[in-house]
Write an enzyme that holds these catalytic residues in place. Structure first.
Site: not given
Length: 258
Positions: A66, A93, A164, A199
């Site tokens: 986590d 990443n 984001y 993805t």
């Protein structure tokens, strides 16, 4: 690649799917020892099976971690060191980008919980991994840190939400601060900024969002995870020793800051 370079130890966060998994494969193909972690037990199990089947299992290390729990993060790096030695390459990443049926949460409707969750994974998680890995890199006089940012943190965002975008833009600031502190120790800190990549995070290739993206991308297609992995692999290499504090855009020409 020399024998020493091939034996280097790399850690890839969020390395159990998408760009992270492609990066793990890329590095393993070039002889590195690669440790990856993810949060989804299903993805972790799948990555462990795939990588151990394709490559020498002794060069593969996969765990469930986590990223927002500092104890788990530091414990992972200690386990890698006890297993192989100090990590020499760190690819940050791991990231999340919450979306609902209609896309990203509108700014006025975004909750503080969502804001904090995104920054905790995308930004604070990267910081924690750097704190865990950089002392070992200093001790060895060699290190490569690669942050995976986003076109959303470089250009006007078309899809991503505010949390984001902020988290990915902030990685550049973190990278700059680390360049100043660690360049003299043989450590480089760089950022890769992917555009629309095929993805699971991007959704089905034929979705309306992705069709619109392809229409505006000069290359006329989405990128592949392996194309981003190849750029990360270069920045992680010994040959990239004089590339430091750079952002490499991998977006098919959608954003071209020339």
């Amino acid at each position: 690649m020399t024998g020493r370079a091939a034996a280097r130890i790399a850690v890839v966060t969020g390395g159990t799917s998408g760009i992270g998994l492609a990066t793990a494969r890329h590095l393993l193909e070039r002889g590195y020892r690669v440790a990856v972690f993810g949060q989804s037990p299903t993805n972790v199990d799948g990555a462990a099976r795939e990588l151990s089947t394709l490559f020498d299992f002794e060069r593969v290390f996969v765990r469930c971690v986590d990223l927002i729990d500092p104890k788990q993060v530091f414990a992972f790096f200690r386990e890698v060191e006890e297993h192989w030695g100090r990590a020499e390459i760190l690819v940050c990443n791991a990231g999340i980008s919450p979306k609902g049926r209609d896309g990203a949460t509108p700014f006025q409707q975004m909750t503080l919980d969502e804001w904090n969750a995104v920054l905790s994974v995308n930004l604070t998680g990267a910081m924690l991994c750097c704190q865990a890995a950089l002392p070992g890199m200093v001790a060895q006089g060699f290190g490569r840190v690669v942050f995976v940012g986003s076109i959303a943190g470089r250009a006007l965002p078309k899809i991503a939400g505010a949390a984001y975008v902020t988290s990915k833009a902030a990685l550049a600031g973190l990278a700059r601060s680390l360049v100043v502190r660690y360049a003299a120790h043989g450590i480089t800190i760089n950022l890769v900024a992917p555009g629309r990549i095929a993805t699971a995070l991007a959704g089905p290739r034929d979705s309306a969002v992705n069709r619109a993206a392809v229409a505006r991308i000069p290359a006329g297609r989405m990128g592949e995870p392996e194309e981003v992995a190849a750029v990360i692999g270069f920045l992680a290499s010994d040959e990239a020793a004089y590339v430091n504090g750079a952002t490499l855009d991998v977006n098919g020409g959608e954003y071209a800051p020339l």
